[in-house]
Design a protein around this motif. Sequence first.
Motif, PDB file in Angstrom:
ATOM      1  N   MET A  73       2.506   7.581 -48.388  1.00  0.00           N
ATOM      2  CA  MET A  73       3.374   6.175 -49.420  1.00  0.00           C
ATOM      3  C   MET A  73       4.134   5.288 -48.227  1.00  0.00           C
ATOM      4  N   VAL A  74       4.789   5.869 -47.026  1.00  0.00           N
ATOM      5  CA  VAL A  74       5.447   5.099 -46.129  1.00  0.00           C
ATOM      6  C   VAL A  74       4.622   5.074 -44.939  1.00  0.00           C
ATOM      7  N   ALA A  75       4.190   3.909 -44.353  1.00  0.00           N
ATOM      8  CA  ALA A  75       3.321   3.736 -43.197  1.00  0.00           C
ATOM      9  C   ALA A  75       3.909   3.062 -42.120  1.00  0.00           C
ATOM     10  N   LYS A  76       3.977   3.387 -41.190  1.00  0.00           N
ATOM     11  CA  LYS A  76       4.506   2.455 -40.029  1.00  0.00           C
ATOM     12  C   LYS A  76       3.442   2.175 -38.996  1.00  0.00           C
ATOM     13  N   LEU A  88      15.754   9.208 -43.017  1.00  0.00           N
ATOM     14  CA  LEU A  88      14.618   8.509 -42.254  1.00  0.00           C
ATOM     15  C   LEU A  88      15.070   7.321 -41.575  1.00  0.00           C
ATOM     16  N   GLY A  89      15.406   7.588 -40.394  1.00  0.00           N
ATOM     17  CA  GLY A  89      15.838   6.574 -39.423  1.00  0.00           C
ATOM     18  C   GLY A  89      14.861   5.545 -38.852  1.00  0.00           C
ATOM     19  N   VAL A  90      15.180   4.971 -37.835  1.00  0.00           N
ATOM     20  CA  VAL A  90      14.143   3.872 -37.508  1.00  0.00           C
ATOM     21  C   VAL A  90      12.761   4.305 -36.970  1.00  0.00           C
ATOM     22  N   ASP A  91      13.076   5.858 -36.049  1.00  0.00           N
ATOM     23  CA  ASP A  91      11.770   6.446 -35.667  1.00  0.00           C
ATOM     24  C   ASP A  91      11.270   7.471 -36.455  1.00  0.00           C
ATOM     25  N   SER A  92      11.860   7.865 -37.489  1.00  0.00           N
ATOM     26  CA  SER A  92      11.370   9.085 -38.119  1.00  0.00           C
ATOM     27  C   SER A  92       9.903   9.189 -38.510  1.00  0.00           C
ATOM     28  N   ILE A  93       9.474   7.979 -39.187  1.00  0.00           N
ATOM     29  CA  ILE A  93       8.004   7.895 -39.687  1.00  0.00           C
ATOM     30  C   ILE A  93       7.107   8.276 -38.419  1.00  0.00           C
ATOM     31  N   PHE A  94       7.303   7.903 -37.551  1.00  0.00           N
ATOM     32  CA  PHE A  94       6.395   8.224 -36.180  1.00  0.00           C
ATOM     33  C   PHE A  94       6.509   9.573 -35.754  1.00  0.00           C
ATOM     34  N   HIS A  95       7.684  10.157 -35.818  1.00  0.00           N
ATOM     35  CA  HIS A  95       7.776  11.594 -35.502  1.00  0.00           C
ATOM     36  C   HIS A  95       7.455  12.534 -36.462  1.00  0.00           C
ATOM     37  N   LEU A  96       7.834  11.890 -38.053  1.00  0.00           N
ATOM     38  CA  LEU A  96       7.155  13.127 -38.953  1.00  0.00           C
ATOM     39  C   LEU A  96       5.589  13.019 -39.109  1.00  0.00           C
ATOM     40  N   ASN A  97       5.307  11.997 -38.661  1.00  0.00           N
ATOM     41  CA  ASN A  97       3.541  11.831 -38.498  1.00  0.00           C
ATOM     42  C   ASN A  97       3.281  12.843 -37.616  1.00  0.00           C
ATOM     43  N   ARG A  98       3.763  13.117 -36.283  1.00  0.00           N
ATOM     44  CA  ARG A  98       3.546  13.897 -35.306  1.00  0.00           C
ATOM     45  C   ARG A  98       3.549  15.285 -35.674  1.00  0.00           C
ATOM     46  N   PHE A  99       4.473  15.776 -36.441  1.00  0.00           N
ATOM     47  CA  PHE A  99       4.841  16.993 -36.735  1.00  0.00           C
ATOM     48  C   PHE A  99       3.853  17.522 -38.052  1.00  0.00           C
ATOM     49  N   TYR A 100       3.465  16.277 -38.750  1.00  0.00           N
ATOM     50  CA  TYR A 100       2.618  16.645 -39.913  1.00  0.00           C
ATOM     51  C   TYR A 100       1.036  16.844 -39.410  1.00  0.00           C
ATOM     52  N   GLU A 101       0.586  16.096 -38.463  1.00  0.00           N
ATOM     53  CA  GLU A 101      -0.383  16.489 -37.755  1.00  0.00           C
ATOM     54  C   GLU A 101      -0.795  18.027 -37.268  1.00  0.00           C
ATOM     55  N   THR A 121      -4.068   0.382 -41.573  1.00  0.00           N
ATOM     56  CA  THR A 121      -3.234   0.611 -42.781  1.00  0.00           C
ATOM     57  C   THR A 121      -3.854   0.127 -43.888  1.00  0.00           C
ATOM     58  N   SER A 122      -4.105  -1.406 -43.569  1.00  0.00           N
ATOM     59  CA  SER A 122      -4.286  -2.005 -45.168  1.00  0.00           C
ATOM     60  C   SER A 122      -6.015  -1.784 -45.327  1.00  0.00           C
ATOM     61  N   ALA A 123      -6.783  -1.590 -44.147  1.00  0.00           N
ATOM     62  CA  ALA A 123      -8.151  -1.462 -44.375  1.00  0.00           C
ATOM     63  C   ALA A 123      -8.442  -0.124 -44.794  1.00  0.00           C
ATOM     64  N   ASN A 124      -7.500   0.831 -44.713  1.00  0.00           N
ATOM     65  CA  ASN A 124      -8.034   2.088 -45.267  1.00  0.00           C
ATOM     66  C   ASN A 124      -8.419   2.391 -46.740  1.00  0.00           C
ATOM     67  N   LYS A 125      -7.772   1.594 -47.424  1.00  0.00           N
ATOM     68  CA  LYS A 125      -8.054   1.675 -49.126  1.00  0.00           C
ATOM     69  C   LYS A 125      -9.499   1.506 -49.497  1.00  0.00           C
ATOM     70  N   ARG A 126     -10.111   0.668 -48.430  1.00  0.00           N
ATOM     71  CA  ARG A 126     -11.893   0.709 -48.675  1.00  0.00           C
ATOM     72  C   ARG A 126     -12.658   1.583 -48.005  1.00  0.00           C
ATOM     73  N   SER A 152      -5.954  12.452 -33.740  1.00  0.00           N
ATOM     74  CA  SER A 152      -5.244  12.590 -34.872  1.00  0.00           C
ATOM     75  C   SER A 152      -5.924  12.655 -36.186  1.00  0.00           C
ATOM     76  N   ASN A 153      -6.261  13.720 -37.012  1.00  0.00           N
ATOM     77  CA  ASN A 153      -7.131  13.602 -38.223  1.00  0.00           C
ATOM     78  C   ASN A 153      -6.552  13.769 -39.529  1.00  0.00           C
ATOM     79  N   TYR A 154      -5.113  13.984 -39.491  1.00  0.00           N
ATOM     80  CA  TYR A 154      -4.438  14.102 -40.766  1.00  0.00           C
ATOM     81  C   TYR A 154      -3.101  13.086 -40.839  1.00  0.00           C
ATOM     82  N   ALA A 155      -2.706  12.713 -39.833  1.00  0.00           N
ATOM     83  CA  ALA A 155      -1.558  11.935 -39.680  1.00  0.00           C
ATOM     84  C   ALA A 155      -2.131  10.519 -39.231  1.00  0.00           C
ATOM     85  N   PHE A 156      -0.898   9.657 -38.841  1.00  0.00           N
ATOM     86  CA  PHE A 156      -1.149   8.182 -38.516  1.00  0.00           C
ATOM     87  C   PHE A 156      -2.359   7.554 -39.197  1.00  0.00           C
ATOM     88  N   GLN A 157      -2.448   7.720 -40.510  1.00  0.00           N
ATOM     89  CA  GLN A 157      -3.355   6.889 -41.232  1.00  0.00           C
ATOM     90  C   GLN A 157      -4.910   7.651 -40.965  1.00  0.00           C
TER      91      GLN A 157
END
Length: 643
Positions: free
Chosen positions: A451-454, A38-51, A527-532, A66-71
Amino acid sequence: MHALAKKIRTSNAGPVLIILLVSLGCTLPQLFNHSLILGVDSIFHLNRFYEAAMQLQHHDLSYFQSNYAFQQSGRIVTALYGPYLTYLIGGLLLALGSWLKLELVLVFLIETIAGLGMFMLARRVRANRFWSLMAGLVYMLAGWVPTWITTQEFMAWGAALMPWVLIFGIKMVQDHEHPVHVLGLALTMAALMQTHTLSSVLVTLALIPLAVLGFVQAKRRWKMVGNLLLSVLIALALTANVWGALLEVYGGNLVMAPYMPLNSGTFTSKLSFGSYGRGTLGGSLGIVCTVIVLAQVISIFLRKQRDALEITLTATGTAFMIAASSFVPWNRLVDKWNQIGSYLQFPSRFATVGMILLLAAFALNMTKFATSQPAKVKLGGRNWATFAQLGMLMGVMLLAFQTYTDAERSAEAWNKPQVLQSGASITLSADDMTEVRDSFMSKNLGSGLQMVAKGTPDYLPVPRESWRWFQDNSQYRLYHDQLVALTTAKTAEPGQIGKKIDKIAYKLYNQLLDEASPYALYYYQITSANKRFTKKVLKGGTLQVTWHAKKKGVTQVPVVIYKHTHVVLNGKVQKHSNFERSDIGAIITAHRKGTNVLTIHYEPARSTIWLLRFAPIAWLLTILAACGEAILRWRRHVREIAN
């Protein structure tokens, strides 16, 4: 080693097998450690693939939103960043069902594509098999491509595809009768544009000198121009979804540019005799690449016999290497034109193209040297050509050792307490890192990303009233324009001698830099607001957001909207004038007491829809045409053999 070199020179299968084995070797650090990187750019690209994977799994394509990823923020990413490759990798993720398996397969694929491409490019310039293989191995091991393994820099995929495009640039120079392979050039360039747009721009710059030289030498120049234009038109048809989406989004919105380094001049490339640096982020070229660059540039001046192709490759490659270096006043250029810093980001990216061209020229140069009189001079029972081959093999082994070591170090981080290589702009919602590790290894592909949001703010829609503020108060502008106060007699600590940086002022200055960061804004507003809020994906690519209010009032909803985002609040269609937007495009709307339901759905312009539909049809027709052309050539070849 001499026997190995001799075998490589006389076999086509040997180099391909060696490249495949080296590619497999690059996966071993992760395989042995059973670890994700999980490098510097991993979370961004994993979100793309997951979406992409989730859209494919639910048979509910949403090319823009984007409906599934990127929060689940409704932001646009896929349409603007390697769309077709993103969906291909998303499909691969679904088939494999594991992030670890996906990373292993992608490492093998990217290394193989890069190695074979560079090998074929060197063969195209008529280098022999041994030196072509050496060029392929150096390129796949020398930093630009391995950055995908260690830090998940996506330009590595562009770097892997670049040699395949340049093969057709070499053909323009060599084939005076038919300089332009229309379908080959169009398909490779389109594949690169579907992967990494900036890489296609850099390669286009490299193709220009080759096209000019080819035009000068062509027997039917205007036919070459016509074929070149036809290739460009086909490439545009194949990438209608790419430039169509760019016109769609940028034409109707003010869009947040990618991260701009505060000091672009530090991300340059330089010659060195140590280890190589981190690819496109800049640093040292390393001893192997430095020797190759210097040897090729010096030899082109010292040799009497040199052809136009080698001169062009060396001159163009050197120009790119200079552009990637600190010889260019990058800080001044970026300060005057901020867009350069945002979209180029790292000047060292020029070195990727430069090294491809210089490697091809070097392989050609060494092939000529192998048959020259000086190479046949005996020294200790062996000739100079043999010593050159042995030296090159040692250089490749040095590169292989460093690449393996770097990959192993990155893989080991997974089993250490930090798990992540970088915590910059990362928000964790786990009790400990073991939970993070387990979630990424689980069958639930989305649990780790939850669990890991960027909060990467790329391509967010900025309201017009906030645009000027971002220009004047960006981190870059504050960093370069603001002065840090020095101590005075009133602010100095007891016993302090002379003026120093005021610690309190410096702390406030850094706080100001952090608060001006779009990463921080994204965290607070999305990110922080999503919990509500509760979010759910509906049929047709619609995202539903639900929240409960104790009384009537105003709410900032953690989803962003663009010009063509269709909004419905509590069953009523909303005009964009019915609500406000935050400085990163999040909806600010009135709500009623009790349960509120808001849905957003991106509806592109009709012209954009036609372009999105046209692109896959163009791919199908072009691939069929290429297959037909290949069959005709094969039949012609068979007839020639029979006669």
